[in-house]
Design a protein around this motif. Structure first.
Motif, mmCIF file in Angstrom:
data_model
loop_
_atom_site.group_PDB
_atom_site.id
_atom_site.type_symbol
_atom_site.label_atom_id
_atom_site.label_comp_id
_atom_site.label_asym_id
_atom_site.label_seq_id
_atom_site.Cartn_x
_atom_site.Cartn_y
_atom_site.Cartn_z
ATOM 1 N N ILE A 1 -2.103 1.458 -5.311
ATOM 2 C CA ILE A 1 -3.238 0.755 -6.073
ATOM 3 C C ILE A 1 -3.693 -0.367 -5.522
ATOM 4 C CG2 ILE A 1 -3.329 -0.754 -8.232
ATOM 5 C CD1 ILE A 1 -1.188 0.972 -9.624
ATOM 6 N N THR A 2 -2.919 -1.351 -4.790
ATOM 7 C CA THR A 2 -3.672 -2.340 -3.884
ATOM 8 C C THR A 2 -4.604 -1.857 -2.958
ATOM 9 O OG1 THR A 2 -1.544 -3.707 -4.092
ATOM 10 C CG2 THR A 2 -3.168 -4.397 -2.454
ATOM 11 N N VAL A 3 -4.375 -0.839 -2.173
ATOM 12 C CA VAL A 3 -5.197 -0.303 -1.274
ATOM 13 C C VAL A 3 -6.308 0.291 -1.690
ATOM 14 C CG1 VAL A 3 -5.678 1.580 0.526
ATOM 15 C CG2 VAL A 3 -3.261 -0.034 0.548
ATOM 16 N N THR A 4 -6.240 1.079 -2.714
ATOM 17 C CA THR A 4 -7.267 1.863 -3.285
ATOM 18 C C THR A 4 -8.199 0.976 -4.095
ATOM 19 O OG1 THR A 4 -5.874 2.549 -5.287
ATOM 20 C CG2 THR A 4 -6.546 4.071 -3.481
ATOM 21 N N THR A 5 -7.690 -0.397 -4.893
ATOM 22 C CA THR A 5 -8.544 -1.201 -5.377
ATOM 23 C C THR A 5 -9.576 -1.808 -4.425
ATOM 24 O OG1 THR A 5 -6.968 -1.684 -7.024
ATOM 25 C CG2 THR A 5 -8.531 -3.277 -6.588
ATOM 26 N N TYR A 6 -9.114 -2.103 -3.052
ATOM 27 C CA TYR A 6 -9.805 -2.801 -2.237
ATOM 28 C C TYR A 6 -10.808 -1.792 -1.419
ATOM 29 C CZ TYR A 6 -7.370 -7.126 -2.015
ATOM 30 O OH TYR A 6 -6.854 -8.407 -2.197
ATOM 31 N N VAL A 7 -10.247 -0.426 -1.512
ATOM 32 C CA VAL A 7 -11.336 0.521 -1.137
ATOM 33 C C VAL A 7 -12.474 0.782 -2.035
ATOM 34 C CG1 VAL A 7 -11.658 2.945 -0.690
ATOM 35 C CG2 VAL A 7 -9.733 1.655 0.293
ATOM 36 N N ILE A 8 -12.071 0.695 -3.461
ATOM 37 C CA ILE A 8 -13.164 0.728 -4.488
ATOM 38 C C ILE A 8 -14.397 -0.222 -4.312
ATOM 39 C CG2 ILE A 8 -13.495 0.552 -6.976
ATOM 40 C CD1 ILE A 8 -10.962 2.250 -7.298
ATOM 41 N N ILE A 9 -13.891 -1.603 -4.187
ATOM 42 C CA ILE A 9 -14.706 -2.781 -4.143
ATOM 43 C C ILE A 9 -15.522 -2.423 -2.806
ATOM 44 C CG2 ILE A 9 -14.752 -5.002 -3.628
ATOM 45 C CD1 ILE A 9 -14.159 -4.251 -6.582
ATOM 46 N N GLY A 10 -14.928 -2.032 -1.579
ATOM 47 C CA GLY A 10 -15.604 -1.553 -0.437
ATOM 48 C C GLY A 10 -16.751 -0.488 -0.728
ATOM 49 N N ALA B 1 -5.313 -0.072 6.559
ATOM 50 C CA ALA B 1 -4.697 -0.815 7.974
ATOM 51 C C ALA B 1 -4.526 -2.448 7.817
ATOM 52 C CB ALA B 1 -5.497 -0.327 9.109
ATOM 53 N N ILE B 2 -5.629 -2.975 7.463
ATOM 54 C CA ILE B 2 -5.655 -4.370 7.489
ATOM 55 C C ILE B 2 -4.526 -4.752 6.239
ATOM 56 C CG2 ILE B 2 -7.463 -4.666 5.829
ATOM 57 C CD1 ILE B 2 -6.676 -6.867 8.871
ATOM 58 N N GLN B 3 -4.362 -4.118 5.126
ATOM 59 C CA GLN B 3 -3.528 -4.184 4.058
ATOM 60 C C GLN B 3 -2.015 -4.155 4.693
ATOM 61 O OE1 GLN B 3 -5.987 -6.142 1.849
ATOM 62 N NE2 GLN B 3 -4.229 -5.602 0.713
ATOM 63 N N LEU B 4 -1.804 -3.177 5.489
ATOM 64 C CA LEU B 4 -0.655 -2.836 6.198
ATOM 65 C C LEU B 4 -0.343 -4.133 6.994
ATOM 66 C CD1 LEU B 4 1.749 -1.099 6.583
ATOM 67 C CD2 LEU B 4 0.561 -0.120 8.464
ATOM 68 N N CYS B 5 -1.110 -4.520 7.748
ATOM 69 C CA CYS B 5 -0.875 -5.764 8.628
ATOM 70 C C CYS B 5 -0.384 -7.071 7.665
ATOM 71 C CB CYS B 5 -2.275 -6.243 9.136
ATOM 72 S SG CYS B 5 -2.709 -5.218 10.689
ATOM 73 N N ARG B 6 -1.080 -7.264 6.459
ATOM 74 C CA ARG B 6 -0.678 -8.327 5.707
ATOM 75 C C ARG B 6 0.633 -8.075 5.084
ATOM 76 N NH1 ARG B 6 -4.603 -9.724 0.374
ATOM 77 N NH2 ARG B 6 -5.702 -9.906 2.154
ATOM 78 N N ALA C 1 3.498 3.217 1.456
ATOM 79 C CA ALA C 1 2.424 3.817 0.752
ATOM 80 C C ALA C 1 1.101 3.474 1.371
ATOM 81 C CB ALA C 1 2.770 3.446 -0.679
ATOM 82 N N THR C 2 1.028 2.071 1.855
ATOM 83 C CA THR C 2 -0.283 1.626 2.223
ATOM 84 C C THR C 2 -1.110 2.497 3.124
ATOM 85 O OG1 THR C 2 0.446 -0.637 1.841
ATOM 86 C CG2 THR C 2 -1.439 -0.418 3.400
ATOM 87 N N PRO C 3 -0.624 2.949 4.349
ATOM 88 C CA PRO C 3 -1.672 3.856 5.333
ATOM 89 C C PRO C 3 -1.868 5.214 4.390
ATOM 90 C CG PRO C 3 0.615 3.699 6.263
ATOM 91 C CD PRO C 3 0.604 2.667 5.078
ATOM 92 N N LEU C 4 -0.894 5.794 3.883
ATOM 93 C CA LEU C 4 -1.080 7.245 3.156
ATOM 94 C C LEU C 4 -2.093 6.935 1.953
ATOM 95 C CD1 LEU C 4 -0.284 9.845 2.709
ATOM 96 C CD2 LEU C 4 1.533 9.399 1.315
ATOM 97 N N ALA C 5 -1.966 5.813 1.440
ATOM 98 C CA ALA C 5 -3.153 5.606 0.062
ATOM 99 C C ALA C 5 -4.620 5.636 0.728
ATOM 100 C CB ALA C 5 -2.829 4.657 -0.600
ATOM 101 N N VAL D 1 -9.541 12.417 -0.274
ATOM 102 C CA VAL D 1 -10.023 13.181 -1.619
ATOM 103 C C VAL D 1 -10.916 12.224 -2.416
ATOM 104 C CG1 VAL D 1 -7.974 14.697 -1.974
ATOM 105 C CG2 VAL D 1 -7.960 12.267 -2.776
ATOM 106 N N GLY D 2 -11.392 11.134 -1.808
ATOM 107 C CA GLY D 2 -11.920 10.093 -2.857
ATOM 108 C C GLY D 2 -11.210 8.954 -3.597
ATOM 109 N N GLU D 3 -11.947 7.850 -3.280
ATOM 110 C CA GLU D 3 -11.106 6.706 -4.319
ATOM 111 C C GLU D 3 -10.849 6.823 -5.562
ATOM 112 O OE1 GLU D 3 -15.360 5.855 -3.826
ATOM 113 O OE2 GLU D 3 -13.806 6.580 -2.556
ATOM 114 N N LYS D 4 -11.573 7.897 -6.418
ATOM 115 C CA LYS D 4 -11.306 7.898 -7.808
ATOM 116 C C LYS D 4 -10.074 8.705 -7.783
ATOM 117 C CE LYS D 4 -13.100 10.319 -11.639
ATOM 118 N NZ LYS D 4 -14.153 11.092 -12.312
ATOM 119 N N THR D 5 -9.922 9.836 -7.376
ATOM 120 C CA THR D 5 -8.581 10.341 -7.095
ATOM 121 C C THR D 5 -7.446 9.640 -6.834
ATOM 122 O OG1 THR D 5 -10.068 12.584 -7.047
ATOM 123 C CG2 THR D 5 -7.546 12.628 -6.542
#
Length: 474
Positions: free
Chosen positions: A124-133, A405-410, A70-74, A81-85
């Motif tokens: 959720i993990t990826v989009t949370t980090y995107v939102i903060i970014g 991508a960096i979350q996928l590495c983790r 799910a990581t790269p797809l998210a 579509v934006g981090e909110k959606t």
């Protein structure tokens, strides 16, 4: 704040709402992290109720596999579509998975429910980090990533304890049922507080189904082959999955060569040193952390040095070290750049694995706790530095894809660390026992610890190639 392409990011639009949105993102991340840590405590009770010992280990590995996929797809969806959606969709997936776990009458249905929940947790993990970014400037991101690491540390400590307590009061299914109202509240508040997506792609993008399927097949086959020993896959099965691996890789290469926009992971992330060095350092640091916290309790328990509770408390030192390392590192990247914090993290990993390599089962618990604390501090520095380095050097209109991508590495590092090092230990044990070597049990772990030390040397080399420049001013 604008990108080079002219797309405005969300930060200035949502300045007044940033505290609330940050809190909601952290709560969503906490839910996802809690469920991944609580399951370890609940497994014996679930197995006792539903049986089917051949499947219950997949309640953990299936969750991880779905999260990885799910990581790269998210991240891609956050860019489209934006981090909110994207976060609302991720919360919905997690809610449905949690509800399905509560209902599941059999181990088979429970496994599929965990896969669905894992996909939601990864998103959720990826989009949370995107939102903060998106919400915070380059100068602020290091500190915020350190704060997010506090969430992981708290979940690592509170998850098993809360899971056991809730199970004793109301049963293990209630642990997952409680996610439903919490997800609904978080989603409703995000929908109300988050502004309309401020970023817009410079050109319309569509998901390429063949690339997506090939990527999923590649990751699935790769992880299954890594776990082939523990799963006892036959030679025919291994050959079949190897063929799937090769075919999926060729399909991705063909599709991306024809159109680079089809790549789920940004092509530059795999080819440019400013991204590749932090990515490899993250993989190696994750291998070290997850392998050590998996092997050490087995090593000490099998040697009669500690019981399971004491072993768990020792491993907790790694989680606390991660939290402290992230908090310390978060304020450094904006001042001194990325290379020095990365090198510090790698040296801490070297110290932790070097100490672990020299300890015998008779050593004091404090020494094992020290080794785990150093390893936790090391990944805290490297993971935070790598994430901030990638986000601050990525095109702002593609920050979701680069964060994913960096979350996928983790995640890949976690899977590699747990399964590869465990397989090495098992094979070493069989070889030593076959040769009637004394202390075969402890010696088999020594080999794995030596390999982990070598991994940290490679992590240090990668850190030396990180950019020395401070974060950009945007």
């Amino acid at each position: 704040m604008t990108s080079s392409a002219g797309a405005t990011v969300a930060a200035p639009v949502a300045v007044s709402a940033r505290p609330l949105l940050t809190l909601l993102a952290m709560l969503a991340l906490f839910l996802a992290a809690m469920d991944s840590t609580a399951m370890g405590t609940l497994l014996p009770f679930i197995k006792g109720q539903l049986g089917d010992e051949a499947l219950y280990p997949w309640l953990m590995s299936g969750f991880i596999l779905a999260s990885v996929l799910a990581t790269p797809l998210a991240g891609w969806m956050a860019d489209i579509v934006g981090e909110k959606t994207a976060i609302l969709g991720a919360l919905l997936l997690f809610l449905l998975g949690s509800l399905a776990i509560w209902y599941a009458p059999s181990m088979q249905m429970l496994l599929w429910a965990r896969v669905l929940q894992g996909a939601g947790a990864g998103a959720i993990t990826v989009t949370t980090y995107v939102i903060i970014g998106r919400l915070y400037s380059a100068q602020e991101r290091g500190k915020m990533q350190g704060i997010l690491s506090l969430v992981w540390g708290l979940a690592a400590i509170a998850g098993p304890l809360a899971g056991a307590l809730i199970h004793q009061l109301w049963g293990w299914r209630t642990v997952f049922l409680l996610n439903v109202p919490l997800c609904l509240v978080i989603a409703a508040l995000i929908a109300a507080a988050y502004p309309r997506a401020a970023q817009a792609p410079t050109s319309p993008k569509r998901i390429d189904p063949l690339t997506l399927l090939a990527f999923a097949a590649f990751l699935t086959s790769a992880l299954l082959l890594i776990m082939a020993g523990s799963l006892r896959l036959s030679e025919a099965s291994r050959n079949g999955w190897s063929a799937v691996l090769a075919a999926s890789l060729l399909i991705q290469a063909w599709r991306v060569y024809a159109n680079k926009e089809r790549s789920l992971v940004p092509v530059a992330f795999l080819s440019e040193r400013r991204y590749l060095a932090p990515a490899l350092a993250t993989v190696l640091a994750s291998i070290t952390l997850y392998a050590s916290v998996t092997l050490l309790p087995l090593y000490l328990n099998g040697s009669g040095h500690t019981d399971s509770v004491e072993g768990g408390l020792l491993v907790m030192a790694a989680a606390l070290g991660w939290v402290v390392g992230s908090a310390l590192c978060g304020g450094l990247t904006g001042k001194i750049g990325f290379r020095l914090p990365g090198v510090i993290g790698a040296l801490l990993l070297l110290g932790g694995t070097g100490l672990l390599m020299t300890l015998t089962p008779a050593a004091a618990n404090a020494m094992f706790a020290l080794s785990q604390g150093l390893i936790g501090l090391g990944i805290g520095f490297i993971a935070t530095t790598a994430l901030v380095a990638v986000q601050n050097q990525a095109p702002l209109e593609r920050i979701g894809g680069y964060t994913a991508a960096i979350q996928l590495c983790r995640n890949i590092g976690a899977a590699l660390g747990i399964n590869t090092m465990a397989s090495l230990q098992i094979m070493s044990l069989r070889e030593l026992e076959g040769g009637h070597v004394a202390n075969a049990w402890s010696l088999s772990f020594d080999r794995s610890f030596e390999v982990l030390f070598a991994m940290t040397v490679l992590a240090l080399l990668c850190a030396l190639f990180m950019s020395s420049r401070p974060v950009r001013q945007n």
